[in-house]
Write a protein that holds these residues in place. Structure first.
Motif, PDB file in Angstrom:
ATOM      1  N   SER A 144      53.950  34.491   1.349  1.00 56.06           N
ATOM      2  CA  SER A 144      53.644  33.746   2.575  1.00 56.06           C
ATOM      3  C   SER A 144      53.556  32.265   2.234  1.00 56.06           C
ATOM      4  O   SER A 144      53.506  31.876   1.063  1.00 56.06           O
ATOM      5  N   SER A 145      53.533  31.444   3.274  1.00 56.32           N
ATOM      6  CA  SER A 145      53.284  30.022   3.062  1.00 56.32           C
ATOM      7  C   SER A 145      52.031  29.665   3.856  1.00 56.32           C
ATOM      8  O   SER A 145      51.474  30.495   4.574  1.00 56.32           O
ATOM      9  N   THR A 146      51.597  28.429   3.731  1.00 58.21           N
ATOM     10  CA  THR A 146      50.425  27.979   4.466  1.00 58.21           C
ATOM     11  C   THR A 146      50.648  28.213   5.964  1.00 58.21           C
ATOM     12  O   THR A 146      51.572  27.672   6.553  1.00 58.21           O
ATOM     13  N   MET A 147      49.845  29.055   6.560  1.00 58.57           N
ATOM     14  CA  MET A 147      49.866  29.350   8.000  1.00 58.57           C
ATOM     15  C   MET A 147      51.116  30.091   8.488  1.00 58.57           C
ATOM     16  O   MET A 147      51.406  30.122   9.674  1.00 58.57           O
ATOM     17  N   SER A 148      51.861  30.714   7.584  1.00 64.19           N
ATOM     18  CA  SER A 148      53.000  31.527   8.041  1.00 64.19           C
ATOM     19  C   SER A 148      52.611  32.992   8.022  1.00 64.19           C
ATOM     20  O   SER A 148      51.657  33.376   7.350  1.00 64.19           O
ATOM     21  N   PRO A 149      53.342  33.850   8.761  1.00 64.13           N
ATOM     22  CA  PRO A 149      53.117  35.295   8.625  1.00 64.13           C
ATOM     23  C   PRO A 149      53.452  35.736   7.198  1.00 64.13           C
ATOM     24  O   PRO A 149      54.194  35.055   6.491  1.00 64.13           O
ATOM     25  N   SER A 150      52.890  36.885   6.772  1.00 64.11           N
ATOM     26  CA  SER A 150      53.171  37.419   5.432  1.00 64.11           C
ATOM     27  C   SER A 150      54.409  38.296   5.463  1.00 64.11           C
ATOM     28  O   SER A 150      54.669  38.989   6.451  1.00 64.11           O
TER      29      SER A 150
END
Length: 229
Positions: free
Chosen positions: A215-221
Motif C-alpha cells: 500500500s501507499s500512504t492513504m491508498s487501499p491495500s
C-alpha cells in the motif's frame, strides 16, 4: 464513518479485493491508486507464521534495498573524536558524543538512525527508555554498533534498512516512494521478501509467509500472492 471522496472511490473501484496480485501487478497498481499531493511512501506488511514472544522465533535483520528508500535518512553518529572526520565524510548528518547524549537525555530524537561504536554503548544504556520505544537503540545485529563507522553510515544512506517482526507477527517496512518506477518498487520489495524467506526460524511450523499487503500512504491495500514472490 467518513464519506469517501470521488478520488478514493475511484481508487477503490480499481482494486479487486478477491484477487491475489503478483508483485509486478501490485507495484504498478499502487502508483495508479495513490492520489495524494506529496510523494507518498510505499509500504509492505508481511504476516509471518511465527510466535514473536518466543526468542527462537524472533525475526529481525537488515536489508539493503537496491534502489534505496527515496527518503533522506537522518543519521546521528555517536563516536569518539578520532572517528568524527570519517563519519562526517561518509554523510552523517550529526556527529559527536557527549553533547548529543545530553540532548537525547533531554528528549531530542530528531534522527532516523543512530550509529555508534562498541566502546560508546555503555553510555547509551541509560538512554534505553528514550531510544528503545522509537526503534533508535543501536544494535550490533543491524550493523549500527561497529568500528567501521564510515561503512555503516554510507550503507544506511544508500538504502539499508532494518526490520523486525512486531508482537502481532507482522513485519512492516517502507520500500520506496510512489515516484519510483514500478520496476524499482518491485525490485525493492523482492529484496526484502527474499531476505525474509531466508530467515525462517527452524522452530516456526506451518506456513511461514501467511499474507503480504502492499500500500501507499492513504491508498487501499493490495494483497499479494505469497506463493508468487
Amino acid at each position: 464513518m467518513a464519506k469517501l471522496t470521488k478520488k478514493q472511490k475511484e481508487a477503490l473501484s480499481k482494486v479487486d479485493k478477491n484477487k491475489l496480485y503478483t508483485l509486478v501487478e501490485a507495484s504498478a497498481l499502487v502508483k495508479e491508486i495513490t492520489n495524494v499531493k506529496f510523494d507518498a511512501s510505499v509500504d509492505i506488511a508481511v504476516r509471518l507464521g511465527v510466535d514473536p514472544r518466543k526468542a527462537n522465533q524472533m525475526v529481525r535483520g537488515v536489508v539493503t534495498l537496491p534502489h534505496g528508500t527515496g527518503k533522506d535518512v537522518k543519521v546521528l553518529a555517536l563516536v569518539t573524536p578520532d572517528k568524527e572526520a570519517e563519519a562526517t565524510e561518509a554523510g552523517a548528518d550529526y556527529v559527536g558524543l557527549d553533547e548529543y547524549l545530553e540532548k537525547i537525555k533531554n528528549g531530542w530524537t530528531d534522527v532516523d538512525v543512530i550509529i555508534t561504536m562498541p566502546s560508546v554503548m555503555g553510555k547509551l544504556g541509560p538512554l534505553g527508555r528514550v531510544l528503545g520505544p522509537r526503534g533508535l537503540m543501536p544494535n550490533p545485529k543491524t550493523g549500527t554498533v561497529t568500528m567501521d563507522v564510515a561503512k555503516a553510515v554510507a550503507e544506511v544512506k544508500a538504502g539499508k534498512i532494518d526490520f523486525r517482526v512486531d508482537k502481532t507477527g507482522i513485519v512492516h517496512a517502507a520500500i520506496g516512494k510512489v515516484s519510483f518506477s514500478e520496476d524499482k518498487l518491485a525490485d525493492n520489495a523482492k529484496e526484502l521478501l527474499d531476505t525474509l524467506n531466508k530467515m525462517k526460524p527452524a522452530a516456526a511450523k506451518g506456513v511461514y509467509m501467511k499474507s503480504i499487503y502492499l500500500s501507499s500512504t492513504m491508498s487501499p491495500s493490495l494483497q499479494l500472492d505469497p506463493k508468487g514472490v
